[in-house]
Enzyme design. Structure first.
Site, PDB file in Angstrom:
ATOM      1  N   ASN A 176      23.887  -2.617  10.357  1.00  0.00           N
ATOM      2  CA  ASN A 176      23.696  -1.457  11.211  1.00  0.00           C
ATOM      3  C   ASN A 176      24.308  -1.690  12.590  1.00  0.00           C
ATOM      4  OD1 ASN A 176      22.761   1.133  11.903  1.00  0.00           O
ATOM      5  ND2 ASN A 176      20.888   0.822  10.719  1.00  0.00           N
ATOM      6  N   HIS A 228      23.147 -25.487  22.593  1.00  0.00           N
ATOM      7  CA  HIS A 228      23.695 -26.425  23.580  1.00  0.00           C
ATOM      8  C   HIS A 228      22.786 -27.643  23.626  1.00  0.00           C
ATOM      9  CE1 HIS A 228      26.764 -23.836  25.395  1.00  0.00           C
ATOM     10  NE2 HIS A 228      25.929 -22.840  25.131  1.00  0.00           N
ATOM     11  N   ALA A 284      10.828  -6.258  12.444  1.00  0.00           N
ATOM     12  CA  ALA A 284      11.532  -5.909  13.677  1.00  0.00           C
ATOM     13  C   ALA A 284      11.020  -6.736  14.852  1.00  0.00           C
ATOM     14  CB  ALA A 284      11.367  -4.424  13.972  1.00  0.00           C
ATOM     15  N   ARG A 337       6.650 -16.194  11.737  1.00  0.00           N
ATOM     16  CA  ARG A 337       5.900 -16.966  10.735  1.00  0.00           C
ATOM     17  C   ARG A 337       5.710 -16.062   9.536  1.00  0.00           C
ATOM     18  NH1 ARG A 337       0.657 -15.282  10.620  1.00  0.00           N
ATOM     19  NH2 ARG A 337      -0.039 -14.040  12.388  1.00  0.00           N
TER      20      ARG A 337
END
Length: 194
Positions: free
Chosen positions: A89, A119, A162, A182
Site C-alpha cells: 500500500n 548502526h 497496526a 509481542r
C-alpha cells in the site's frame, strides 16, 4: 565493487565500515534508487508501468499479480524480492540493503517501514552499518504504520497489528501487536483456512 559483490557482502551480515568500498557502492546505489522512486512517485502510472518501474528499481522482474500503490521509497532497491500476489500500500519505506523478501500473498499496509540496517552503539564506530534481513512469510498481513527492524522474520499467515514495532520474529499463524510487538494470540482454525 560490482552489484553482486555488494549484495553478497550485505547478505553475509558483515558490518559495513563507514567509507569502505561497500559503503561507497551503497551510496551510489542510493542515487539510482532516488531517481527510480522519483519517476514512480512523480506522476500517475498504470499498474503495468508501476511493475516496470519497480522491476527496474529492484533489478528483478515482478509477477503480473504484484500491486504497489505509490508513493514508495527505498534507499537501495536492489535487495528486495517479492513473490506473487503481493500488495504494497501507499507510503511505505523500505531500507533494503540488508535484504527484504516478501513471499506470495503478503499484504503490506500504509506507511510500513522495513529497516534492515542498524548502526553500531559504540560512538567511535557509529558510522558503521550492521545489516540484518527481513522476511515476510506467505499470506502474512502487515498492518498500517508498522515498523519492522533488522533480522526479523514474520511467519506465514501471521498478522502484525497496526502501529506495532517488531523487534523479534513473529511466529506463523499468530497475531502480534504493540511496542515492542509481542504475540497476542494464535489464529483460530477458521482464520487459518485458505
Amino acid at each position: 565493487m560490482d552489484l553482486q559483490a555488494f549484495l553478497d557482502h550485505m547478505n553475509s551480515g558483515k558490518t559495513i565500515k563507514g567509507g569502505s568500498e561497500a559503503h561507497l557502492c551503497m551510496c551510489a546505489l542510493s542515487q539510482e534508487a532516488l531517481q527510480r522512486t522519483a519517476e514512480l512517485n512523480g506522476a500517475y502510472h498504470t499498474p503495468e508501468e508501476v511493475r516496470r518501474i519497480f522491476s527496474a528499481l529492484t533489478g528483478r522482474p515482478v509477477d503480473d499479480t504484484f500491486t504497489l500503490f505509490p508513493p514508495f521509497h527505498t534507499d537501495c532497491g536492489k535487495n528486495i524480492a517479492v513473490g506473487k500476489n503481493v500488495f504494497i500500500n501507499s507510503g511505505c519505506k523500505f531500507q533494503d540493503q540488508g535484504g527484504i523478501v516478501i513471499d506470495d500473498g503478503a499484504l503490506i499496509g500504509h506507511n510500513v517501514v522495513l529497516a534492515t540496517l542498524n548502526h553500531s552503539l559504540a560512538v567511535r564506530d557509529r558510522q558503521d552499518l550492521i545489516p540484518g534481513p527481513i522476511r515476510i512469510g506467505k499470506n502474512a498481513w502487515i498492518g498500517s504504520n508498522v515498523t519492522i527492524l533488522p533480522g526479523v522474520t514474520v511467519g506465514d499467515g501471521a498478522v502484525v497489528a497496526a502501529g506495532a514495532v517488531v523487534t523479534k520474529d513473529v511466529s506463523a499463524y499468530t497475531v502480534a501487536g504493540g511496542v515492542p510487538a509481542r504475540v497476542l494470540r494464535p489464529l483460530t482454525e477458521e482464520e487459518k483456512r485458505q
